[in-house]
Design a protein around this motif. Structure first.
Motif, short mmCIF file in Angstrom:
data_model
loop_
_atom_site.label_atom_id
_atom_site.label_comp_id
_atom_site.label_asym_id
_atom_site.label_seq_id
_atom_site.Cartn_x
_atom_site.Cartn_y
_atom_site.Cartn_z
N GLN A 64 9.64 -12.01 14.41
CA GLN A 64 8.62 -11.20 13.89
C GLN A 64 8.75 -10.49 12.99
O GLN A 64 9.91 -9.85 12.55
N TYR A 65 7.77 -9.79 12.10
CA TYR A 65 8.03 -9.23 10.70
C TYR A 65 6.97 -7.82 10.78
O TYR A 65 5.95 -8.24 11.32
N VAL A 66 7.49 -6.86 10.73
CA VAL A 66 6.81 -5.44 10.77
C VAL A 66 6.40 -5.05 9.48
O VAL A 66 7.29 -4.81 8.65
N LEU A 67 5.10 -4.85 9.10
CA LEU A 67 4.76 -4.57 7.51
C LEU A 67 3.60 -3.16 7.79
O LEU A 67 3.09 -2.92 8.87
N LEU A 68 3.71 -2.70 6.74
CA LEU A 68 2.82 -1.75 6.70
C LEU A 68 1.59 -1.70 5.59
O LEU A 68 2.14 -2.12 4.24
N ALA A 69 0.52 -1.60 5.91
CA ALA A 69 -0.72 -1.94 4.85
C ALA A 69 -1.48 -0.56 4.71
O ALA A 69 -1.61 0.08 5.33
N GLN A 70 -1.90 -0.75 3.30
CA GLN A 70 -2.66 0.52 2.75
C GLN A 70 -3.73 0.02 1.69
O GLN A 70 -3.26 -0.55 0.98
N ALA A 71 -4.83 0.91 1.67
CA ALA A 71 -5.83 0.73 0.57
C ALA A 71 -5.78 1.91 -0.14
O ALA A 71 -6.03 3.11 0.29
N VAL A 72 -5.77 1.97 -1.55
CA VAL A 72 -5.77 2.72 -2.39
C VAL A 72 -6.83 2.70 -3.47
O VAL A 72 -7.28 1.70 -3.70
N ASP A 73 -7.23 3.72 -4.37
CA ASP A 73 -7.95 3.64 -5.37
C ASP A 73 -7.41 2.95 -6.55
O ASP A 73 -6.30 3.53 -6.74
N ARG A 74 -7.95 1.93 -7.11
CA ARG A 74 -7.31 1.20 -8.25
C ARG A 74 -7.09 2.03 -9.55
O ARG A 74 -6.02 1.88 -10.00
N ALA A 75 -8.02 2.94 -9.60
CA ALA A 75 -7.80 3.93 -10.89
C ALA A 75 -6.67 4.77 -10.69
O ALA A 75 -6.20 5.19 -11.64
N SER A 76 -6.98 5.57 -9.69
CA SER A 76 -6.11 6.64 -9.49
C SER A 76 -4.94 6.76 -8.42
O SER A 76 -4.00 7.37 -8.32
N ASN A 77 -4.84 5.32 -7.71
CA ASN A 77 -3.92 4.98 -6.77
C ASN A 77 -4.18 6.23 -5.57
O ASN A 77 -3.05 6.39 -4.79
N ARG A 78 -5.00 6.67 -5.44
CA ARG A 78 -5.35 7.76 -4.40
C ARG A 78 -5.56 6.69 -2.95
O ARG A 78 -6.59 5.94 -2.98
N PRO A 79 -4.75 7.16 -1.98
CA PRO A 79 -5.08 6.49 -0.57
C PRO A 79 -6.68 6.62 -0.33
O PRO A 79 -7.24 7.81 -0.37
N LEU A 80 -7.22 5.42 0.04
CA LEU A 80 -8.32 5.54 0.61
C LEU A 80 -8.40 5.62 1.99
O LEU A 80 -9.23 5.99 2.75
N GLU A 81 -7.47 5.10 2.62
CA GLU A 81 -7.26 4.99 4.08
C GLU A 81 -5.73 5.32 4.28
O GLU A 81 -5.06 5.17 3.65
N PRO A 82 -5.58 5.90 5.66
CA PRO A 82 -4.17 6.24 5.89
C PRO A 82 -3.53 4.83 6.17
O PRO A 82 -4.18 3.88 6.50
N PRO A 83 -2.09 4.85 5.96
CA PRO A 83 -1.41 3.49 5.98
C PRO A 83 -1.60 3.06 7.50
O PRO A 83 -1.38 3.88 8.34
#
Length: 819
Positions: free
Chosen positions: A114-133
Motif C-alpha cells: 500500500q501507499y500513503v499519500l496526502l491530498a490538498q485543494a488550493v486556489d489556482r490563482a493564489s495557491n491558497r489552500p481551500l481545504e486542509p490536507p
C-alpha cells in the motif's frame, strides 16, 4: 475500447466505496486571513474514496484508479488539486483540474502492499489552500503471481530401518509470497510426487511419514522423496513448487551373525608357544557399527584346553591362538566348535534371532625338530657331606621325542658349577661328586645340565646333515661337538637341538663339627662374692645341623680342688658359679677349662677355656681394681706413687737424650774442612760428587800433576787424616801429561803401606771415567794433551767467574820455554 476498460476499472476500484467522512479536524484559518489558528469544529468537505489498484497490471496508458473531489470546487476551474506522499509524481499522478488519480506503471504487492499519500485543494490563482490536507491510502490488490517455495530445501532425514507405518520422518514447509488474506492465492496443499509407496506427506502440515513397514537397510539404505506444494488450495490453475527429501535408513541389529562356511581347517607347528596365532575366523553380519560386534567362544572342552579364541580390536574377527604347548607325538589334530554371538542385542528384534552361529574347526599339529625332553621339569637330588669323590648323586634322563633311538649326551654348564664339585656321565646322565662337600660351607648347589641330541638335524641350508660326535675332555666340561663327514648344513647354534634343566643338589649334614663356645668369654668375680654366685652364662654353638645348641652338654673342672663350678642348663647354655670354697686370690687370672660335647652320631667334643679375673669391687658391685694392681698396692705402693716414679724416669731419660745431642753437635763443630786435604770429599758414602763445577771438594792439582806423586822425602810419612800446621801457598803448575790411573794406584799403595793412617780409603771419587770407552772421557782434565792441541789463552777462563778460578789457575800459566 481501452478507455471504456480504464473507466470500468476506475469505477470498480475507486468509486464503488465512495462516501463522505465527517471527522474532527483542525479549523483552517489561513484562507480567512486570521493571524492564528482557532480550534473550531468544522465539517470536512472531502468526498473520500477507498482506492485500490490491481498489481502486475501493464496497460499502454496510465490507468485511472480514482478521483478526488472537494465540495469547495464549484466547477469554475479555480480549484487545483495537489498530491504528495509515497509515489506521488512517479507512480501516481493527479489531474490538477479534475482530481483524477492515475497509476503510471505496474505495481507488485509483494514489494509494497500500500501507499500513503496526502491530498490538498488550493486556489489556482493564489495557491491558497481551500481545504486542509487529508491523508488517504492506495492499496495494491493481490493476484496469484507467486509460486510456493521451500526455503530450507533440499532436506535430509534419517529414520531407523524396520520402523512401523506412520513413523514421522521430517516436516517440510513451503512459503507463498501472495496475500493469504485475499482469496486462495497463499493456501498450500502438499503432495508426494516421487517416493511412493514408501513415504507419504500430510497435505496440510507437510509432515513426511513412513508408508510401509519393515523397510530393510540391507536391501535399500537411501530413498529420494519429491514433495510438491501447490497454492489455490490445490485446484486447477494454482502455482506449485517442489523440493527433495533424502531419507536414510539407520541400522538396527536385526541380522544375526553367520559363518560363511561350516568348517575351518588350520595347521600349527608343535613348537609354537602359547599365544601363537593359529588362524582367523569371521562371521558375517550385514549390520553396522556396534550392531555388528561379535564375541567368539569355543564350545567343546577338548579345544578349549589347547586353544583359546578372542576378538580382534575391531570386534569382527575371532583370533584362534595356542593356549598350552602342543606335542605332535601325543596328539596330531584337534576338532572343536566355535560360536559367534552378537554382543549387543535389541529386544525389539528378538523375533528375528537367535543372534549367534556355530562353525566347526579342525587344527592339525605339524611335526618339527625338537630338542631332547627331560623326564622332569626340574630335579632335586641329595648327597651327604664329606663323601669321597665319585660318589653317586643321582641320574638325569632325557629322550628325543622325534627319534627315541637317537643318542643323548649330557654335560654340566661350567658357569653353574664354577668350583667343579660335580661331574656327569655323558651317556648315562649320572651325576657324581668330584670333590668332598662341606655342608657348613655350602648347602645348595644349583646345576644346569645340558642334554644334546646327536641324531640327524635339519640345517640352515634346508638339507640333512650327518650326525655329530661329542668329545668330553673332563667329566664336568661341556662336550665339543664336531660333525662326521662334510660340515655343510651344520647349524651355527647348537642350542637348537639341546635343552636345559635345573638340577638342585642338597648337601646333607653329618656330625663332623665339635661344639664351640659362642664367643670368647673373659669375665671377673669380686673378691667379696658369696659362694654359689653366678659369674657368667656360657653359650655353645654347633655348626652341624643335627647338633644344634639344644643338644650340647657342658662339664667343668671336677674334684674338691676346683676353683669354679660349671652347671649345665640343658638348653645349650651353662652357668659358671663360684664354689662354696672361694678361689684364693692371685695375681694371674684363672683359666677355667670346660668340656663341650654333642649328641650326634658319632658324638664329638671339644675343650674351651673361660678366663676369670678376681677383682676388688665397690659396694655397688662395680670393679675397682683387679688382682695384679691390688697385689702391688699391698706392698705399699699406691697409684699416685706409681705415677710419680714413672714421671721421674721419663724426665731422666729426656735429660740423657739432650746431653748426648749437645755433645754430638759440639764435636761436629770442631771438624773444620780444609781445602788442601785430599780426603775432604769423603764426608758421606754413596755420593757421586759435584762434577767439574765442584771446586771446593778437593784439590784437582794433585790429580793433574804427576809430579805430586813423586817418592816422599826422607823422614816419617805425613799424616793426611789431620790438618797441616802451616799453610804453604801453592803456585800454579803448568799443565802436562797426566796418567790418572797410575796416580790412583800410587795413592792406594801409599794408603796401604802407611801404618799411621786409619783403615779407610782416602780417595773415593775422582773425575776419571776409565779407559776403553768408545765415547771417550767426558771430563775436561787432560783433554788438551790427549787431543794433541794447544791450550787456549787464560783470559777467557778468568772472565768466567769464581766458579772457574781453580781451573784458570791450572790452565792459565804459560808453558816455560824449552831448554
Amino acid at each position: 475500447m481501452w478507455g471504456l476498460v480504464r473507466l470500468l476499472l476506475a469505477w470498480l476500484g475507486g468509486w464503488g466505496c465512495m462516501g463522505r467522512l465527517a471527522a474532527p479536524a483542525r479549523a483552517w484559518s489561513g484562507s480567512r486571513g486570521h493571524p492564528g489558528p482557532a480550534l473550531l469544529r468544522t465539517r470536512r468537505s472531502w468526498v473520500w474514496n477507498q482506492f485500490f489498484v490491481i498489481e502486475e497490471y501493464a496497460g499502454p496508458e496510465p490507468v485511472l484508479i480514482g478521483k478526488l473531489h472537494s465540495d469547495v470546487d464549484r466547477g469554475e476551474g479555480r480549484t487545483k488539486y495537489l498530491l504528495t506522499g509515497e509515489g506521488a509524481g512517479t507512480v501516481f499522478v493527479i489531474d490538477e483540474a479534475t482530481g483524477n488519480i492515475h497509476v503510471t506503471k505496474s505495481l507488485d504487492r509483494e514489494e509494497k502492499a500500500q501507499y500513503v499519500l496526502l491530498a490538498q485543494a488550493v486556489d489556482r490563482a493564489s495557491n491558497r489552500p481551500l481545504e486542509p490536507p487529508s491523508e488517504f491510502i492506495i492499496k495494491v490488490q493481490d493476484i496469484n503471481d507467486n509460486p510456493p517455495i521451500f526455503p530450507l530445501g533440499p532436506y535430509h532425514a534419517t529414520v531407523p530401518e524396520m520402523s512401523n507405518v506412520g513413523t514421522s520422518v521430517i516436516q517440510v514447509t513451503a512459503h507463498d509470497a501472495d496475500d493469504p488474506s485475499y482469496g486462495n492465492s497463499a493456501k498450500l496443499v502438499y503432495t508426494v510426487l516421487d517416493g511412493l509407496p514408501f513415504f507419504s506427506v500430510d497435505p496440510q502440515t507437510g509432515v513426511v511419514r513412513t508408508a510401509i513397514p519393515n523397510m530393510d537397510r540391507e536391501t535399500q539404505e537411501e530413498f529420494l522423496v519429491v514433495i510438491q506444494a501447490k497454492d489455490m488450495g490445490g485446484h486447477m490453475g494454482g502455482l506449485s513448487g517442489s523440493t527433495t527429501v533424502t531419507v536414510t535408513l539407520s541400522d538396527v541389529n536385526d541380522n544375526p551373525p553367520k559363518f560363511p562356511q561350516s568348517l575351518y581347517q588350520f595347521s600349527v607347528v608343535e613348537t609354537a608357544g602359547p599365544g601363537t596365532l593359529v588362524g582367523r575366523l569371521r562371521a558375517q553380519d550385514p549390520d553396522l557399527g556396534d550392531n555388528a560386534l561379535m564375541a567368539y567362544s569355543i564350545l567343546d572342552g577338548e579345544g578349549s584346553e589347547a586353544f583359546s579364541i578372542s576378538t580382534d580390536s575391531q570386534g569382527r574377527d575371532g583370533l584362534l591362538t595356542v593356549r598350552k604347548p602342543l606335542d605332535f607325538e601325543s596328539r596330531r589334530s584337534y576338532a572343536f566348535r566355535v560360536e559367534a554371538t552378537n554382543t549387543l542385542i535389541d529386544p525389539a528384534y528378538l523375533r528375528r534371532g537367535p543372534f549367534k552361529d556355530v562353525a566347526s574347526v579342525r587344527v592339525v599339529v605339524q611335526d618339527a625338530p625338537e630338542p631332547p625332553a627331560f623326564t622332569q621339569a626340574a630335579y632335586h637330588l641329595t648327597v651327604p657331606e664329606n663323601k669321597a669323590p665319585g660318589t653317586l648323586v643321582g641320574q638325569i634322563s632325557a629322550a628325543d621325542l622325534d627319534s627315541p633311538a637317537s643318542p643323548i649326551r649330557y654335560s654340566i654348564l661350567p658357569h653353574s658349577d664354577p668350583e667343579r664339585c660335580f661331574s656327569i656321565q655323558p651317556e648315562e646322565g649320572t651325576i657324581h661328586t668330584a670333590a668332598p662337600l662341606d655342608r657348613e660351607a655350602r648347602v645348595w648347589h644349583n646345576l644346569t645340565v645340558l642334554a644334546t641330541e646327536l641324531g640327524w638335524s635339519w640345517g640352515p641350508e634346508r638339507g640333512w646333515v650327518p650326525p655329530l660326535v661329542a668329545k668330553w675332555s673332563t667329566p664336568t666340561a661341556p662336550p665339543q661337538i664336531s660333525p662326521v663327514g662334510s660340515p655343510v648344513g651344520i647349524p651355527q647354534d647348537s642350542s637348537a637341538q639341546a635343552s636345559r634343566v635345573q638340577v638342585t643338589i642338597q648337601t646333607l649334614d653329618e656330625n663332623d663339627n665339635a661344639p664351640q663356645l659362642a664367643e670368647p668369654y673373659d669375665t671377673f668375680v669380686c673378691d667379696s662374692a658369696a659362694p654359689g654366685q653366678l659369674i657368667q652364662v656360657i653359650r655353645a654353638l654347633d655348626r652341624d645341623e643335627v647338633g644344634n645348641s639344644s643338644h650340647v652338654s657342658f662339664q667343668g673342672p671336677l674334684g674338691p680342688d676346683a676353683n669354679f663350678t660349671v652347671r649345665d642348663n640343658r638348653d645349650g647354655s651353662a652357668s659358671l658359679l663360684l664354689p662354696s670354697r672361694p678361689a684364693p686370690p692371685r695375681q694371674a687370672p684363672y683359666l677355667v677349662p670346660i668340656e663341650l660335647w654333642d649328641w650326634g652320631q658319632p658324638a664329638l667334643s671339644s675343650t674351651a677355656t673361660v678366663t676369670v679375673s678376681v677383682c676388688r669391687c665397690q659396694p655397688d658391685g662395680s670393679v675397682a681394681s683387679c688382682w695384679p694392681e691390688a697385689h702391688l698396692s699391698a706392698a705399699g705402693l699406691s697409684t699416685g706413687a706409681l705415677l710419680a716414679i714413672i714421671t721421674c724416669v721419663g724426665a731422666l731419660l729426656a735429660l740423657v737424650v739432650l746431653f748426648v745431642a749437645l755433645r754430638r753437635q759440639k764435636q761436629e763443630a770442631l771438624m773444620v774442612l780444609e781445602e788442601e786435604d785430599v780426603r775432604e770429599n769423603i764426608i758421606t758414602y754413596d755420593d757421586e760428587g759435584g762434577g767439574e763445577e765442584d771446586t771446593e771438594a778437593f784439590d784437582i792439582t794433585a790429580l793433574q800433576n804427576p809430579d805430586g806423586a813423586a817418592p816422599q822425602a826422607p823422614g816419617p810419612p805425613a799424616r793426611r787424616d789431620v790438618l797441616p800446621r802451616a799453610r804453604v801457598s801453592r803456585q800454579p803448575r803448568p799443565p802436562g801429561p797426566a796418567d790418572v790411573a797410575q796416580l790412583l794406584v800410587l795413592r792406594l799403595r801409599e794408603a796401604d803401606e802407611d801404618p799411621s793412617v786409619p783403615p779407610y780409603d782416602s780417595v773415593q771419587v775422582y773425575g776419571y771415567e776409565g779407559r776403553g770407552s768408545s765415547c771417550g772421557s767426558l771430563s775436561s782434565l787432560g783433554s788438551g794433551s790427549e787431543a794433541g792441541g794447544v791450550p787456549g789463552p787464560a783470559e777467557p777462563l778468568d772472565d768466567w767467574g769464581p766458579l772457574f778460578r781453580t781451573l784458570a789457575e791450572l790452565y792459565g800459566a804459560k808453558e816455560p820455554p824449552a831448554p
